[in-house]
Design an enzyme around this catalytic site. Structure first.
Site, PDB file in Angstrom:
ATOM      1  N   GLU A 242       1.091  -1.183  -0.160  1.00 33.89           N
ATOM      2  CA  GLU A 242      -0.051  -0.173  -0.024  1.00 33.89           C
ATOM      3  C   GLU A 242       0.895   1.314   0.068  1.00 33.89           C
ATOM      4  OE1 GLU A 242      -3.098  -0.080  -0.455  1.00 33.89           O
ATOM      5  OE2 GLU A 242      -3.717  -2.133   0.283  1.00 33.89           O
ATOM      6  N   CYS A 276      -2.559   9.172   2.504  1.00 35.46           N
ATOM      7  CA  CYS A 276      -2.142   8.561   1.315  1.00 35.46           C
ATOM      8  C   CYS A 276      -3.267   8.932   0.047  1.00 35.46           C
ATOM      9  CB  CYS A 276      -2.090   7.210   1.164  1.00 35.46           C
ATOM     10  SG  CYS A 276      -3.269   6.074   1.870  1.00 35.46           S
TER      11      CYS A 276
HETATM   12  P1  NAD Z   1       8.402   4.479   4.712  1.00 40.54           P
HETATM   13  O1  NAD Z   1       8.484   3.527   3.524  1.00 40.54           O
HETATM   14  O2  NAD Z   1       9.251   5.216   5.188  1.00 40.54           O
HETATM   15  O3  NAD Z   1       8.272   3.648   5.932  1.00 40.54           O
HETATM   16  C1  NAD Z   1       7.198   2.771   6.104  1.00 40.54           C
HETATM   17  C2  NAD Z   1       7.494   1.389   7.246  1.00 40.54           C
HETATM   18  O4  NAD Z   1       8.508   0.691   6.453  1.00 40.54           O
HETATM   19  C3  NAD Z   1       8.068   2.045   8.361  1.00 40.54           C
HETATM   20  O5  NAD Z   1       7.655   1.269   9.433  1.00 40.54           O
HETATM   21  C4  NAD Z   1       9.584   1.903   8.312  1.00 40.54           C
HETATM   22  O6  NAD Z   1      10.132   1.344   9.641  1.00 40.54           O
HETATM   23  C5  NAD Z   1       9.722   0.392   7.508  1.00 40.54           C
HETATM   24  N1  NAD Z   1      10.836   0.304   6.676  1.00 40.54           N
HETATM   25  C6  NAD Z   1      11.666   1.325   6.245  1.00 40.54           C
HETATM   26  N2  NAD Z   1      12.721   0.405   5.483  1.00 40.54           N
HETATM   27  C7  NAD Z   1      12.616  -0.616   5.512  1.00 40.54           C
HETATM   28  C8  NAD Z   1      13.071  -1.743   4.781  1.00 40.54           C
HETATM   29  N3  NAD Z   1      13.893  -1.754   4.308  1.00 40.54           N
HETATM   30  N4  NAD Z   1      12.459  -2.786   5.031  1.00 40.54           N
HETATM   31  C9  NAD Z   1      11.184  -3.272   5.902  1.00 40.54           C
HETATM   32  N5  NAD Z   1      10.642  -2.230   6.246  1.00 40.54           N
HETATM   33  C10 NAD Z   1      11.216  -0.754   6.295  1.00 40.54           C
HETATM   34  O7  NAD Z   1       6.986   5.487   4.700  1.00 40.54           O
HETATM   35  P2  NAD Z   1       6.609   6.429   5.813  1.00 40.54           P
HETATM   36  O8  NAD Z   1       7.194   7.796   5.675  1.00 40.54           O
HETATM   37  O9  NAD Z   1       6.201   5.612   6.990  1.00 40.54           O
HETATM   38  O10 NAD Z   1       4.938   6.599   5.199  1.00 40.54           O
HETATM   39  C11 NAD Z   1       4.661   7.538   4.262  1.00 40.54           C
HETATM   40  C12 NAD Z   1       4.170   6.884   3.125  1.00 40.54           C
HETATM   41  O11 NAD Z   1       3.016   5.939   3.021  1.00 40.54           O
HETATM   42  C13 NAD Z   1       3.396   7.649   1.924  1.00 40.54           C
HETATM   43  O12 NAD Z   1       3.985   7.355   0.743  1.00 40.54           O
HETATM   44  C14 NAD Z   1       2.211   7.337   2.057  1.00 40.54           C
HETATM   45  O13 NAD Z   1       1.318   7.554   0.816  1.00 40.54           O
HETATM   46  C15 NAD Z   1       2.171   6.060   2.504  1.00 40.54           C
HETATM   47  N6  NAD Z   1       0.768   5.357   2.771  1.00 40.54           N
HETATM   48  C16 NAD Z   1       0.084   4.631   1.861  1.00 40.54           C
HETATM   49  C17 NAD Z   1      -1.066   4.172   2.443  1.00 40.54           C
HETATM   50  C18 NAD Z   1      -1.983   3.185   1.449  1.00 40.54           C
HETATM   51  O14 NAD Z   1      -3.046   2.698   1.910  1.00 40.54           O
HETATM   52  N7  NAD Z   1      -1.717   3.010   0.070  1.00 40.54           N
HETATM   53  C19 NAD Z   1      -1.503   4.426   3.602  1.00 40.54           C
HETATM   54  C20 NAD Z   1      -0.623   5.034   4.446  1.00 40.54           C
HETATM   55  C21 NAD Z   1       0.394   5.583   3.991  1.00 40.54           C
END
Ligand code: NAD
Length: 539
Positions: A242, A276
């Site tokens: 997502e 998002c």
């Molecule tokens: P992010 O990708 O920085 O982090 C998300 C999660 O991934 C965190 O828990 C982080 O610790 C973990 N993570 C980071 N690197 C990783 C790796 N290499 N392996 C495994 N896990 C890892 O995103 P963010 O800044 O927390 O969130 C913002 C983004 O989320 C925006 O782009 C937003 O649009 C999206 N989002 C999408 C939805 C949806 O339903 N499509 C919903 C909410 C947020």
């Protein structure tokens, strides 16, 4: 704030983005911790998979009661750790997830009921097919920080109802909300290790993927989603991604402009624009652009910005300095590209901004809700996800142009179309490349647990919510029964010219799907079966 303690490399300090105040510290889960959690989750799965739907339902409804009893406290924690107003924590996280829990607790069994499948002419040969839905095993949930309660909790509930056990690795920005989710399941009486929460940052998330759970439910950025898909491929772990959005709102000249302007303000500034499915781009038909913009600007100027625990605050803090910087950069890009900042366009820097009637920031990370006109798709922030309180407005002349501008994006999560013409709304919606398109509505459909949630294009893979989401958390097993298991199948060995003749008949008669044609095949089929019976006799 308490006395400043030295930061240890094995802990995360969680802070309130509205004040900078420390909330607490949590450990950074190591690869060994994560591997142990996956082992424990597998053991717990052996028992949990055997529980009845009635038992799972009872426990989910008990967890629901825990949330209801602790609602205000949970909302305050969400607000303190993520920056959003308490009111929004209740309306956008707690209420929808309570609804999801009720709906899925009551309907998971029905949604996953074994399905009888029509198998055409094979049925005439005495065969029946059924699909049963088996749990996957251990589901790893890696969420973002922006809906730190409802997204991981909702996914965990769905995974548990489907018979899986769960490990949540909350975002490093909201670990205490993640731990609270674990505590809710424990209080509700879930068996040990049915749900585990391992805190940490990206490395801990990566360790969870490497520990090969049976599914990863990931919510976050496209860049991390790509890394996770690559890492998961090593174990062929399936993933639901997502990811980000750049959601277009299209307003036609016949739309109810009063409603559309209020929806645009909420859709763009709710959660300080960190959704998002936020309205990230507004396309308005040029004949009503001036009127709509005037209404949006007037309504934006009424919004109060500040810490989320005040009832009258509509726009809370940004979650992190990184996020604030992105918003700052995007607004400066708009300015440099010649767009006009109609209101906002200001970062509220601790110590510099005097408190005013609209702003009570107490030294946190805030950006004023910002309306921008004169935006065009060739400006960088009309393409990249901003994830902040900005509402850029562009104009269009024709329906065709509106669709082209809306689809001119790597993302395709949600979109909205505003018009009083129902046929046009539907026509345009069906041409927009997005997982959800709303007509005369914005943003909130993640809250409808009955409907599938997920993106087209780079906004993701797979679905959460609805039957489609539940099916991501099970593996379908086909059970095929031959109710006439007294005769050999005509296609078995050894082959012969009689066999070849029967097979030709299968190709020309049986595969046509017509019972009448298949009847004509019967003599050849029977000849072939008799041949096989003679061959097999006495061997
Ligand atoms: P992010 O990708 O920085 O982090 C998300 C999660 O991934 C965190 O828990 C982080 O610790 C973990 N993570 C980071 N690197 C990783 C790796 N290499 N392996 C495994 N896990 C890892 O995103 P963010 O800044 O927390 O969130 C913002 C983004 O989320 C925006 O782009 C937003 O649009 C999206 N989002 C999408 C939805 C949806 O339903 N499509 C919903 C909410 C947020």
């Amino acid at each position: 704030m308490d006395a400043v303690l030295p930061v240890k490399s094995y802990e995360i300090i969680s802070t309130n983005p509205a004040t900078g105040e420390e909330i607490g510290r949590v450990p950074i889960g190591s690869a060994d911790d994560v591997a142990a959690a996956v082992r424990d989750a597998r053991k717990a799965f052996d028992g949990w998979r055997l529980t009845s739907f009635a038992e799972r339902r009872r426990l989910v409804l008990a967890a629901r009661e825990v949330i209801l009893a602790e609602m205000d406290d949970i909302a305050l924690l969400i607000s303190r750790e993520s920056g959003k107003p308490v009111a929004e924590a209740i309306s956008m996280e707690i209420a929808p997830v309570l609804d999801l829990m009720r709906y899925l607790a009551n309907s998971a069994e029905k949604l996953l009921r074994p399905q009888k499948i029509g198998i055409g002419l094979y049925g005439l040969l005495g065969r029946v097919s059924q699909v049963v839905y088996r749990p996957l095993g251990v589901v790893g949930i890696i969420p973002a920080w922006n809906y730190p309660f409802s997204i991981p909790l909702g996914e965990a509930v769905m995974a548990l109802l489907a018979g899986n056990t769960v490990i949540i690795k909350p975002s490093e920005l909201t670990p205490f909300v993640g731990l609270r989710i674990g505590a809710i399941f424990t209080k509700a009486g879930f068996p040990e290790n049915a749900v585990q929460v391992v805190t940490g940052a990206g490395e801990t998330g990566a360790a969870l993927v490497a520990a090969a759970p049976d599914k990863i439910m990931f919510t976050g950025s496209v860049a991390t989603g790509r890394k996770i898909a690559e890492a998961a491929a090593a174990n062929l772990t399936s993933v639901v991604l997502e990811l980000g959005g750049k959601d277009p709102m299209i307003v036609f000249e016949d739309a109810n402009l009063d409603l559309a302007s209020s929806a645009a303000v909420w859709g763009a500034f709710c959660n300080a624009g960190q959704s998002c499915s936020s309205v990230e781009r507004l396309y308005v038909q040029s004949s009503v652009a001036e009127e709509l913009t005037r209404m949006i600007v007037a309504k934006t100027k009424l919004l109060k910005v500040g810490a989320g625990d005040a009832d009258d605050v509509s726009v809370g803090a940004m979650s992190s300095e990184r996020q604030l910087k992105t918003v700052f950069d995007h607004v400066e890009e708009f300015r440099a590209a010649g767009a006009t900042i109609e209101t906002g366009g200001e970062m509220l820097v601790p110590g510099f901004n005097e408190p005013t009637e609209r702003v009570e920031t107490a030294g946190g990370l805030f950006y004023m809700p910002t309306v921008i006109t004169g935006a065009t798709n060739d400006m960088l922030p009309m393409q990249a996800e901003t994830f902040g309180p900005t509402l850029p407005i562009a104009t269009f002349e024709t329906e065709e142009e509106a669709i082209r501008l809306a689809n001119d994006s790597e993302f395709g999560l949600t979109a909205s179309v505003w018009t009083r013409d129902g046929a046009r709304g539907r026509r345009v919606a069906e041409r927009i490349e997005a997982g959800t398109v709303c007509i005369n509505e914005v943003l909130y459909t993640h809250g409808i647990a009955q409907t599938p949630w997920g993106g087209f294009k780079n906004s993701g893979r797979g679905r959460t919510h609805g039957r489609e989401g539940l099916l991501e958390l099970v593996q379908p097993q086909h059970i095929h029964t031959n109710r006439l298991a007294v005769l050999p199948d005509a296609w078995w060995m050894p082959y012969s010219s009689t066999a070849a003749d029967a097979f030709r008949g299968f190709a020309t008669h049986f595969a046509e799907g017509s019972p009448l044609k298949a009847m004509a095949l019967m003599p050849r089929l029977w000849k072939r079966i008799r041949e096989l019976m003679r061959f097999n006799k006495g061997r």
